[in-house]
Design a protein around this motif. Structure first.
Motif, mmCIF file in Angstrom:
data_model
loop_
_atom_site.group_PDB
_atom_site.id
_atom_site.type_symbol
_atom_site.label_atom_id
_atom_site.label_comp_id
_atom_site.label_asym_id
_atom_site.label_seq_id
_atom_site.Cartn_x
_atom_site.Cartn_y
_atom_site.Cartn_z
ATOM 1 N N UNK A 1 5.095 13.254 -14.192
ATOM 2 C CA UNK A 1 3.653 14.127 -15.414
ATOM 3 C C UNK A 1 3.578 15.210 -15.637
ATOM 4 N N UNK A 2 3.557 16.134 -14.230
ATOM 5 C CA UNK A 2 4.031 17.670 -13.903
ATOM 6 C C UNK A 2 5.034 17.895 -14.804
ATOM 7 N N UNK A 3 5.810 16.910 -14.499
ATOM 8 C CA UNK A 3 7.348 17.430 -15.640
ATOM 9 C C UNK A 3 7.119 16.918 -16.713
ATOM 10 N N UNK B 1 1.789 1.658 -3.068
ATOM 11 C CA UNK B 1 0.995 2.482 -4.307
ATOM 12 C C UNK B 1 0.656 3.810 -4.286
ATOM 13 N N UNK B 2 1.047 5.139 -3.014
ATOM 14 C CA UNK B 2 0.702 5.590 -2.203
ATOM 15 C C UNK B 2 2.475 6.953 -3.046
ATOM 16 N N UNK B 3 2.939 5.860 -2.289
ATOM 17 C CA UNK B 3 4.207 6.828 -2.584
ATOM 18 C C UNK B 3 4.853 6.966 -4.517
ATOM 19 N N UNK C 1 1.976 6.377 -6.500
ATOM 20 C CA UNK C 1 1.077 7.768 -6.789
ATOM 21 C C UNK C 1 1.946 9.129 -6.773
ATOM 22 N N UNK C 2 2.627 9.427 -5.960
ATOM 23 C CA UNK C 2 3.139 10.699 -5.685
ATOM 24 C C UNK C 2 4.646 11.035 -6.852
ATOM 25 N N UNK C 3 4.997 10.147 -7.023
ATOM 26 C CA UNK C 3 6.146 9.973 -8.210
ATOM 27 C C UNK C 3 5.838 10.308 -9.888
ATOM 28 N N UNK D 1 2.849 11.635 -10.127
ATOM 29 C CA UNK D 1 2.491 12.787 -10.652
ATOM 30 C C UNK D 1 3.537 13.586 -10.846
ATOM 31 N N UNK D 2 4.868 13.521 -10.128
ATOM 32 C CA UNK D 2 5.374 14.618 -10.131
ATOM 33 C C UNK D 2 6.302 14.254 -11.977
ATOM 34 N N UNK E 1 0.863 -0.980 -0.106
ATOM 35 C CA UNK E 1 0.015 0.107 -0.152
ATOM 36 C C UNK E 1 1.432 1.098 -0.028
ATOM 37 N N UNK E 2 1.774 0.958 0.598
ATOM 38 C CA UNK E 2 2.571 2.229 1.015
ATOM 39 C C UNK E 2 3.751 2.395 -0.449
ATOM 40 N N UNK F 1 4.905 17.750 -18.903
ATOM 41 C CA UNK F 1 3.590 18.391 -19.346
ATOM 42 C C UNK F 1 4.675 19.932 -18.977
#
Lengths: 475, 594
Positions: free
Chosen positions: B18-20, B7-9, B11-13, B15-16, B4-5, B22
């Motif tokens: 994807x931002x970079x 998965x969460x981490x 998810x955060x990475x 996201x980062x 689970x952890x 874009x």
């Protein structure tokens, strides 16, 4: 006080987090300075200018930081619910006595000073959740517990919605990450993901087509898992038959029947047959599938209804602009378009500090608050904005990592709450400036101009750093 | 670590990342936003040129520019202000102001247009109390002589079709809408300049771009000298007061229009500034239609003023000669009798001086039936061509907008109406005396008079003499020949002289002016006939040709002749020796009282 040996506290503080915090706050200030900068007011500490005020807010934030670090952790734990209660009272009070700024009644005005209780609600909810879920033997999958958690989250959500500040209200969705970590089954986030996907697809495809796709995929799922191909093909055949009958009827009577009615009817026929067979043969999986299918169809139609009839015009427009369904660069899409222009014009290495033409020209509204990231993008370019994304991600993961090493459930849950809230703000804020999310007015933590926001995030974070200093102690 | 952890981490990475990704796309790969940033930061501010001014033939100023102001506001810079005060100062309603302010955000909106300097002086005192508002200087037309409204025309805001037709115009620009302002728009308007500023989103000017390297200056419009004689024009308007009709005076040797009166007229100063649209609608809806330029557009049958031309055509075609005499007592077409003013033996000169109808019925018959003319339709077409040569029934090509063409039907019209071969001179005998299926504008008749005065040619009538001391279009300096030999004019002009000395218009006689004229009456099915008089003077070296139409005034000599005579006297001698006639003419009220 034996437990907090003051001589040693410096050794136990996670300096990495503190330094990251300071880096974000100071880089934020530099960008606020650049956004507001004009030749006439060149003095850095002039309180008549926003950067001057922000500097004052930063100094006060540092005082808050030091104060919290010297606080007794017991106090934090014991006062969790009272703090929650107090903030809820403030949220009610602001509804009654607050000032209206930018269309939301969410500010207290005390003299020249403005204060926004919603910013502190996240801290209060984090504490209350940690306190409630941190109890010995707590199980999340329990109706009573889930109800209380929903109430703890729902109350501030409703109150902030009532203020008219949708952005700040939806922040509470961040706590889903905490709940997930603390035992919420995997299907919940998957369901949410599925729901979001259906919503986005519903913007582009007719509802009847989505219904058909859903129906087909459920029948396909049944066929593959149960290897019951003949029955699946039978159902499919009946559905196609129903469509043909509809078309034949149309040809014979010379009446035009809307195609979506025909499709919906055929899906209904299939679903009813599957349901009858499921009940008759006590075939649990079939009944479940049909129920989920019907549930998603109901969801599909109600989300469409909400989108078209419940959402306010400007909210719908913001979503449409995000998905390029609408273009309105002079009106509703102005912010997003100008934001993209500002960030995009920064190029690889940026135009340099104080040299942003878009920033200097005030083309992006709310440039020093919700759209502060534009200044970063324009003046510091791809390298600068990437650095900010990486620093934030680093801080958030660092908090998770710290949370995982806590001995007390209270500290761990609180740590997750901090990471989730900061992540949500960071992600939504930056996503809206680069057109990955609709415009939702929430600040970038530590960066955006504003005392309430800066202090609330500082208190949120530093409280966790403090808890971490005593991670070996039970609470 | 628990899955689970992870998965969460993850998810955060993700996201980062994807931002970079874009950010890389919009900041490095895509150049669109860099270009947009450039447009954002510049503002092109138009420099409006002064419109050219207009003079009369003697250098008297007819139109000039006066300063006026537009009050603008940038809505999201507008602070608290006293709406009531602003509305009082500008005569606006609070609703109008609010609605205008709501129509924009960062771009300026126009609160009030063309505020007069007087009103602006007051507004200026209070302007500091209206944050976000500012005044922009424009100009507005002024007409010091308050005359010649129809000819000068007016200036108004461009409409959609103007913008589509000519890319020079932008919404909010002004353009000549009629008269000289319209025809000579290209000269009068000048050339707009542009100044490029670096601005912010609130249009706050941050400085000029590259020290004005790319700026262009506005070029003032050219000044125009018209052919008008302002004094004569004003005198004509005075004489026509309380009458419907028109006067056109032309200098025959040049085709220059000296005066062109269409009555009723209006004060051109009504059609400027804030009041334009209000006044325009008011004036346009008056029952007498002051906006209608009768001199250029109204079609009247020429009546007896047509007789000299008939005589000239007949002489040129040699179906009569100066000695031809018809013994008349009316003219019998076979189905009815054309009545006449005189009876007995009538010669050419007398036919003009006493306006014999029957004489011209015979002339018309000869023109249409003479053997050398061929069949009647051919003969008719030939006659029609002669009229066209006099500028009748064709657009003259004057430099005033909206002239009518006039009416002369082709022979095929009668073929269709009566049947081919089923009509002859008698069927259309009313044309012989200028009635029936004929319609000409006062300008065309004035031009015809000028052609007679010149003994055979004319210049296309025009209103502009010089454009910034440059000569006018060559078109207006070319002789237009009527195709009538000069000798044929001798008896006709002599007859026209006798009209005034001993004929139907003795009332127009003046001992020193040697006026030649011809009375006419245009039949009017709607009421009293229209009185017409054409004249030129002096006989041997004509300086002025004039035509006067007075609607519903009956016989030509009662009103039109004296007015024409006074116009000639005014122009040639600059004095009036017949004050009694003048007073009677000015005070004559031939308009139905409302």
């Amino acid at each position: 006080m034996e437990r907090t040996n003051e001589k040693l506290i410096g050794n136990r503080i996670d300096w990495l987090s503190v330094i990251t915090w300071l880096a974000l706050v100071l880089f934020g200030w530099i960008n606020i300075y650049s956004s507001v900068f004009s030749e006439e007011h060149s003095s850095i500490f002039s309180l008549s200018q926003r950067y001057g005020k922000q500097m004052l807010w930063i100094v006060i934030a540092i005082v808050i930081l030091i104060t919290i670090l010297f606080l007794d952790t017991q106090v934090i734990s014991v006062f969790s619910f009272p703090i929650y209660g107090l903030v809820m009272l403030l949220l009610v009070a602001v509804l009654l006595f607050g000032e209206v700024v930018n269309g939301s009644r969410s500010w207290f005005a005390i003299g020249n000073f403005q204060f926004q209780p919603a910013e502190f609600a996240k801290f209060a909810v984090a504490l209350a959740l940690a306190k409630f879920m941190g109890r010995e033997g707590f199980k999340i999958m329990n109706f009573k517990n889930l109800t209380i958690i929903s109430a703890l989250l729902g109350l501030p959500f409703l109150l902030i919605m009532l203020q008219g500040d949708t952005g700040s209200a939806i922040v509470f969705a961040a706590f889903l990450i905490v709940l997930f970590r603390e035992g919420l089954p995997v299907f919940v986030p998957l369901l949410i993901l599925f729901a979001v996907l259906i919503f986005i697809v519903s913007l582009f495809l007719p509802l009847s087509v989505i219904s058909v796709i859903l129906s087909l995929s459920f029948i396909g799922y049944y066929a593959l898992t149960k290897r019951d191909y003949s029955y699946s093909i039978k159902i499919l055949g009946i559905q196609i038959g129903a469509i043909l009958v509809g078309l034949l009827f149309e040809v014979l009577t010379f009446k035009t029947i809307p195609i979506h009615l025909v499709l919906t009817a055929s899906i209904t026929v299939g679903a009813i047959l599957m349901l009858i067979k499921g009940i008759k043969n006590r075939h649990g999986i079939l009944v479940q599938l049909v129920v989920i299918l019907i549930g998603s169809l109901i969801y599909l139609y109600s989300v469409d209804f909400i989108y078209h009839d419940v959402l306010k015009d400007h909210q719908r427009t913001r979503i449409n602009i995000l998905f390029n369904l609408e273009e309105d660069n002079k009106g509703a899409g102005y912010n997003m378009n100008q934001s993209l222009i500002a960030i995009g014009s920064g190029g690889l290495s940026g135009k340099g500090f104080l040299k942003g033409t878009q920033t200097k020209g005030d083309f992006v509204p709310e440039q020093d608050t919700d759209f502060i990231f534009c200044t970063v993008g324009e003046e510091w370019g791809f390298w600068g904005s990437t650095a900010v994304v990486i620093i934030f991600t680093f801080l958030i993961i660092r908090i998770l990592w710290l949370a995982e090493r806590q001995h007390s459930a209270f500290s761990r849950i609180y740590g997750y709450a901090v990471a989730s809230v900061i992540f949500f703000h960071f992600a939504v804020n930056i996503a809206m400036t680069i057109k990955l999310a609709p415009v939702i007015g929430i600040p970038l933590p530590f960066f955006s101009y504003g005392g309430s926001s800066l202090w609330a995030f500082t208190i949120l974070l530093v409280t966790f750093i403090k808890l971490d200093t005593e991670r070996h102690l039970p609470l | 670590m628990k899955p689970k952890i992870i998965v969460i981490i993850a998810f955060f990475i993700i996201t980062a990342i994807v931002f970079i990704g874009k950010l890389y796309y919009i900041q490095v790969l895509n150049v669109k936003y860099k270009l947009s940033a450039q447009n954002n930061a510049f503002r092109h501010v138009t420099q409006y040129p002064a419109r050219g001014v207009i003079f009369d033939r003697n250098g008297k100023l007819l139109v000039y520019n006066e300063a006026s102001y537009d009050l603008k506001a940038i809505p999201n810079r507008v602070g608290e202000f006293d709406t009531t005060l602003l509305c009082e100062l500008l005569h606006l309603t609070q609703n109008e102001v609010r609605q205008t302010l709501r129509s924009g955000r960062h771009l300026p909106v126009v609160i009030a247009k063309q505020i007069s300097p007087k009103q602006y002086a007051v507004l200026q005192e209070y302007l500091y109390r209206f944050p976000g508002f500012y005044a922009e200087k424009r100009t507005v037309r002024k007409y010091p002589e308050s005359t010649a409204a129809h000819m000068l025309g007016y200036v108004g805001e461009v409409d959609r079709s103007d913008i589509d037709r000519d890319s020079y115009y932008r919404s909010g620009d002004y353009i000549g809408k009629s008269g000289v302002e319209k025809t000579y728009e290209e000269y009068l308007r000048g050339e707009k300049g542009v100044q490029i500023y670096v601005v912010d989103v609130l249009n706050r000017i941050q400085g000029s771009y590259r020290n004005g390297e790319y700026d262009t200056l506005a070029v003032a419009g050219k000044n125009i000298t018209t052919t008008l004689d302002a004094e004569l024009q004003k005198y004509g308007e005075l004489l026509m007061s309380n009458k419907l009709g028109s006067i056109v005076a032309i200098e025959p040797h040049t085709g220059e229009i000296l005066a062109l009166v269409s009555s009723p007229s209006y004060d051109p100063n009504l059609f400027v500034g804030q009041q334009l649209s209000k006044n325009y609608n008011r004036v346009a809806n008056l029952p007498d239609k002051p906006l209608y330029n009768r001199a250029l557009k109204a079609l009247y049958p020429p009546g007896s003023t047509f007789k000299p031309v008939s005589a000239l055509i007949a002489l040129q075609e040699e179906v009569i000669d100066p000695t031809t005499v018809f013994v008349v007592n009316g003219y019998n077409t076979g189905s009815h009798i054309v009545k006449d003013h005189i009876a007995g033996a009538v010669g050419l000169e007398m036919s003009i001086s006493h306006s014999s109808n029957a004489y011209y019925c015979h002339v018309f018959k000869k023109i249409l039936t003479d053997k050398k003319m061929g069949a009647v339709d051919k003969a008719y077409e030939n006659w029609k061509q002669h009229l066209h040569a006099f500028g009748l029934g064709v657009k003259l090509g004057t430099d005033l907008a909206y002239e009518s063409k006039g009416i002369i039907y082709p022979a095929t019209y009668f073929d269709k109406y009566y049947g081919k071969g089923r009509w002859n001179h008698n069927t259309i005998i009313s044309l012989a005396i200028g009635q029936g299926e004929l319609g000409f504008t006062p300008l065309q008749i004035a031009n015809m008079t000028a052609a007679i005065a010149n003994r055979g040619y004319y210049f296309i009538p025009h209103i502009v003499k010089e454009i910034d001391s440059a000569k006018i279009n060559k078109l207006y300096t070319v002789r237009q020949n009527t195709g009538i030999a000069e000798r044929h004019f001798i008896p006709v002009v002599s007859g026209m002289e006798k009209v005034v000395t001993s004929g139907t218009a003795r009332i127009a006689y003046h001992p020193d002016l040697f006026i030649c004229g011809k009375t006419g009456t245009a039949q009017n099915p709607h009421g009293e006939d229209h009185s017409i008089f054409i004249a030129f003077a002096p006989k041997d070296d004509p300086k002025i040709a004039v035509v006067v139409y007075v609607e519903n005034a009956g016989f030509g000599s009662t009103w039109a002749a004296p007015i024409a005579s006074l116009m000639i006297e005014k122009y040639l001698t600059d004095t009036i020796s017949r004050p009694l006639v003048e007073v009677r003419m000015i005070n004559g009220r031939l308009k139905k009282e409302e």
